[in-house]
Design a protein around this motif. Structure first.
Motif, PDB file in Angstrom:
ATOM      1  N   THR A 294       9.702  -3.789  -3.720  1.00 27.37           N
ATOM      2  CA  THR A 294       9.024  -2.333  -2.930  1.00 27.37           C
ATOM      3  C   THR A 294       8.549  -2.179  -3.745  1.00 27.37           C
ATOM      4  O   THR A 294       7.338  -2.009  -3.735  1.00 27.37           O
ATOM      5  CB  THR A 294      10.377  -2.183  -2.356  1.00 27.37           C
ATOM      6  N   SER A 295       8.388  -1.712  -5.324  1.00 28.31           N
ATOM      7  CA  SER A 295       7.720  -0.622  -5.949  1.00 28.31           C
ATOM      8  C   SER A 295       6.651  -1.276  -6.441  1.00 28.31           C
ATOM      9  O   SER A 295       5.175  -1.384  -5.986  1.00 28.31           O
ATOM     10  CB  SER A 295       8.666  -0.251  -7.020  1.00 28.31           C
ATOM     11  N   ASN A 298       4.099  -1.525  -3.042  1.00 29.06           N
ATOM     12  CA  ASN A 298       4.193   0.028  -2.691  1.00 29.06           C
ATOM     13  C   ASN A 298       2.632   0.265  -3.855  1.00 29.06           C
ATOM     14  O   ASN A 298       2.138   1.091  -3.464  1.00 29.06           O
ATOM     15  CB  ASN A 298       5.102   0.924  -2.419  1.00 29.06           C
ATOM     16  N   ASP A 299       2.953  -0.460  -5.354  1.00 27.39           N
ATOM     17  CA  ASP A 299       1.826  -0.184  -6.059  1.00 27.39           C
ATOM     18  C   ASP A 299       1.054  -0.668  -5.966  1.00 27.39           C
ATOM     19  O   ASP A 299      -0.467  -0.300  -5.663  1.00 27.39           O
ATOM     20  CB  ASP A 299       2.441  -0.783  -7.339  1.00 27.39           C
ATOM     21  N   LEU A 301       0.133  -1.518  -2.219  1.00 27.52           N
ATOM     22  CA  LEU A 301      -0.980  -1.096  -1.513  1.00 27.52           C
ATOM     23  C   LEU A 301      -1.445   0.589  -1.608  1.00 27.52           C
ATOM     24  O   LEU A 301      -1.898   0.861  -1.077  1.00 27.52           O
ATOM     25  CB  LEU A 301       0.873  -0.264  -1.000  1.00 27.52           C
ATOM     26  N   GLN A 302      -0.873   0.808  -2.767  1.00 29.43           N
ATOM     27  CA  GLN A 302      -1.256   2.205  -3.179  1.00 29.43           C
ATOM     28  C   GLN A 302      -3.446   2.519  -3.909  1.00 29.43           C
ATOM     29  O   GLN A 302      -3.658   2.342  -3.388  1.00 29.43           O
ATOM     30  CB  GLN A 302      -0.723   2.559  -4.874  1.00 29.43           C
ATOM     31  N   LYS A 305      -5.235   0.239  -0.277  1.00 30.75           N
ATOM     32  CA  LYS A 305      -5.351   1.166   1.119  1.00 30.75           C
ATOM     33  C   LYS A 305      -6.762   1.874   1.125  1.00 30.75           C
ATOM     34  O   LYS A 305      -7.356   1.502   2.191  1.00 30.75           O
ATOM     35  CB  LYS A 305      -3.892   1.658   0.688  1.00 30.75           C
ATOM     36  N   LEU A 553       6.712  -5.924   3.237  1.00 24.96           N
ATOM     37  CA  LEU A 553       7.053  -4.789   3.379  1.00 24.96           C
ATOM     38  C   LEU A 553       7.860  -4.961   4.666  1.00 24.96           C
ATOM     39  O   LEU A 553       9.277  -4.731   5.125  1.00 24.96           O
ATOM     40  CB  LEU A 553       6.237  -4.172   3.333  1.00 24.96           C
ATOM     41  N   SER A 579       2.919   2.081   7.067  1.00 18.23           N
ATOM     42  CA  SER A 579       2.778   2.520   6.571  1.00 18.23           C
ATOM     43  C   SER A 579       1.554   2.247   5.847  1.00 18.23           C
ATOM     44  O   SER A 579       0.411   1.703   5.266  1.00 18.23           O
ATOM     45  CB  SER A 579       3.529   2.620   4.625  1.00 18.23           C
ATOM     46  N   THR A 580       1.242   0.421   6.704  1.00 17.51           N
ATOM     47  CA  THR A 580      -0.276  -0.292   6.990  1.00 17.51           C
ATOM     48  C   THR A 580      -0.634  -0.736   7.942  1.00 17.51           C
ATOM     49  O   THR A 580      -1.768  -1.276   7.748  1.00 17.51           O
ATOM     50  CB  THR A 580       0.451  -1.908   5.789  1.00 17.51           C
TER      51      THR A 580
END
Length: 676
Positions: A294-295, A298-299, A301-302, A305, A553, A579-580
């Motif tokens: 997940t991290s 998300n990393d 994704l950040q 994005k 995700l 979030s996406t």
């Protein structure tokens, strides 16, 4: 004795497809399961003290006939199925699940395995033997060997139910795909479509004795339509039909199947002492835990994005300027993306396709393999196939030794599931001093040749072919002792490295010069087109990354928590995509009901591995780029440390041996243009 349970008297012991009848399968499975049971009993009841040879190694070579039969049957069920095969699959799947449990819950057998495992320091084992021993022991423990009898019995029930529900899930998607047709009779409705696409649709209509043109949800029909059709209403109709697969109020609805699968997986994990299904799965992956996955997602994704949002904004503005579209919808995405790409790079897939005749691209993949690994492919007509579209090749080394048998199956048809995959009909292993060579296959769904045109690939399809061919090389160049550690039998988040790294060669001038010739004139692809392919490689990479991350995700959403309270599949999905999300949601569409990777294939809690492997492949290819993309030393290092080694050692050990360091994520961000 059934033809399916004896040594095949065929070239290289290849499967005798034309001699197999559907009615042969069930009795053959009964025979092979019985035979495998006897092999296991003779190991479990051996009166001699347990050793690595008489227990662990003996098990590794048991059930070879059953494994071979299963490969043939389930490969046919994916590539050339029919109602009868599907019914047989429903009967055979529980038997296989029960047999697997018979082994894993066999207390006498586990006692012997545990004895060898506990005494492992007394045996002088090679790295491969140590891996085999650890895998064998863990396989028992991860499948309930330490459970009490009541829990063991529940585990059996869960496994049987899971195997049937997953089969049903896949059958529903195939039925929905086959059931839908968009039948057009007015020429006006074809506006914007390339000539080859129109011709293929007309041929399909003719084959069904209908006037006009038929478009389907098979990718070679669906994708060009939503990419090129200027009729927005029809694009919407087709996009909605694709998104509604198994999410409609009919007998093929998969909502209950999805909820049942995730609940059973969760119950199974808890029974075995794991917090969630993802915890259970990831224990045997490079990533190791749901938190780390997940991290990781998300990393990325950040980092992706902001680029994705910018790209989406540019696309929205472009659609508004071009056609006054006020709100960009999912059915507009591929169409305006293609238009914007053409405007920005003057690069049209239709202009590229004449340079990518299927036969030439395949030949190009062969030449790349020859330059890198010294193997060559010779087409042969003396091997049996399951369909006239299938081609067969003998793969040989520079000394003319047989390395592998290779099958290709490239065109869509009714009994074949969508997508592209690599599979194997026989693994590689070494037994009694003989190195048994593998039989490997790649299956794709490319546009069929028409009366006037050969099969011409989009650039995306070129990379798909190279991707599956990379998996095939992993299978073909295998050189291990035990079948269960051979070829692609590796950690799931490592298996995409050999496939994804191959895609990189498609962007290189040195490679394209080997095969990209105009199918009519023989002219080499112009270098300005090659430059444009490279320039456009990162076009909308932020959006593409977000899309991949959204699937990863969603997968973790289903599997990294307790799913028992989830009752509304659509509402749950919407939450996971928050979030996406870029496009407005479409209420009558769902992703999970057709998400075969995680509910019918082996990617549950593993979809992240595509991105994970991209980090590996970007880092590995950076090494090739640094030394030369056909550098013999780097190629030999990749072959000897990664491709030939299968799952004999931990992937990070193999990777560091090849690369001299751990993979650097920066290589991926740089290649994707997501970092300055």
């Amino acid at each position: 004795m059934s033809i399916l349970t004896t040594y095949f008297q065929t070239p290289h012991n290849t499967a005798p497809f034309s001699k197999i009848n559907n009615s042969d399968f069930e009795p053959a499975f009964d025979t092979a399961i019985q035979q495998a049971k006897e092999e296991i009993d003779s190991i479990a009841l051996n009166i001699l003290p347990a050793t690595f040879e008489n227990t662990i190694e003996a098990m590794a070579f048991s059930g070879i006939t059953l494994d071979r039969l299963s490969s043939i049957f389930f490969n046919l069920n994916s590539a050339e199925t029919n109602d009868e095969l599907q019914q047989i699959a429903q009967k055979v799947a529980p038997k296989l699940s029960e047999f697997s449990n018979d082994i894993l819950l066999n207390e006498k057998l586990f006692e012997r395995v545990k004895h060898v495992f506990d005494q492992k320091d007394l045996f002088e084992l090679s790295a491969e033997q140590q891996t085999l021993l650890e895998n064998t022991y863990k396989n028992f423990v991860r499948n309930g060997a330490l459970l009490d009898s009541k829990s063991k019995s529940r585990l059996r029930e869960i496994d049987a139910e899971l195997s049937l529900t997953s089969l049903k899930f896949g059958e529903n998607i195939l039925a929905e795909t086959n059931q839908y047709q968009m039948h057009l009779t007015s020429e006006e409705d074809l506006a914007g479509l390339p000539e080859g696409v129109i011709e293929a649709a007309r041929q399909l209509a003719e084959s069904e004795n209908k006037e006009g043109w038929i478009f389907t949800l098979d990718y070679p029909s669906y994708l060009p339509f939503v990419t090129y059709s200027s009729n927005r209403a029809l694009r919407k109709e087709l996009t909605l039909a694709a998104g509604k697969k198994a999410f409609q109020n009919n007998t093929f609805n998969n909502e209950e199947n999805v909820l049942k699968i995730v609940r059973l997986r969760f119950e199974r994990a808890r029974l075995l002492g794991y917090p969630t299904h993802a915890d259970f799965v990831l224990e045997e992956r490079m990533a190791q835990s749901p938190q780390k996955v997940t991290s990781f997602l998300n990393d990325l994704l950040q980092k992706a994005k902001p680029a994705a949002q910018q790209e989406f904004k540019a696309l929205t503005e472009f659609a508004k300027q071009t056609d006054g579209i006020d709100r960009l919808e999912k059915w507009d995405g591929p169409y305006y993306s293609e238009k914007l790409k053409q405007e920005r790079f003057n690069l049209d897939d239709e202009k590229l396709k004449p340079y990518f005749k299927l036969e030439n691209v395949l030949e190009g993949a062969f030449k790349v393999a020859e330059k890198l690994y010294g193997i060559r492919f010779e087409e042969t007509k003396n091997m049996d196939t399951y369909h006239e579209d299938v081609q067969t090749f003998e793969v040989k080394d520079s000394d003319n030794n047989l390395i592998a048998v290779f099958y290709t199956d490239f065109f869509p048809r009714k009994g074949k599931r969508n997508g592209a995959w690599m599979t194997s009909f026989k693994p590689q292993y070494i037994k009694d001093g003989k190195n048994e060579r593998p039989h490997v296959s790649i299956v794709c769904n490319f546009t069929k040749p028409t009366a006037t045109k050969p099969s011409l690939l989009t650039f995306n399809e070129v990379t798909t072919l190279f991707h599956e061919f990379g998996h095939a090389l992993h299978g073909m160049l295998a050189d291990t002792t035990y079948p269960g550690l051979s070829g692609t039998s590796v950690y799931w988040d490592f298996v995409e490295l050999p496939s994804q790294i191959m895609e990189n060669w498609c962007y290189e001038q040195e490679t394209l010069e080997l095969f990209a010739r105009h199918y009519e004139t023989g002219e080499m692809i112009p270098m300005e087109l090659v430059e444009k392919i490279k320039e456009s490689a990162n076009f909308q990479e932020g959006m593409a990354t977000l899309r991949q991350l959204s699937f990863g995700l969603l997968d973790m959403g289903w599997h990294a928590q307790d799913p028992t309270a989830i009752t509304d599949l659509k509402a749950f999905e919407t939450e996971q995509f928050a979030s996406t999300q870029l496009y407005p949601d479409v209420k009558e569409n769902a992703m999970s009901t057709a998400f075969s990777h995680i509910f019918h294939g082996g990617y549950a809690s593993g979809y992240y591995s595509y991105k994970w492997a991209e980090v590996l492949d970007a880092d590995a290819f950076a090494f090739f780029k640094e030394k030369g993309i056909f550098n013999p030393e780097v190629a030999s290092g990749f072959k000897n440390n990664i491709l030939s080694k299968g799952g004999t050692e931990h992937p990070m050990v193999l990777y560091k041996r090849f690369r001299g360091q751990e993979p650097q994520p920066e290589a991926l961000l740089k290649r994707a243009g997501l970092t300055k």
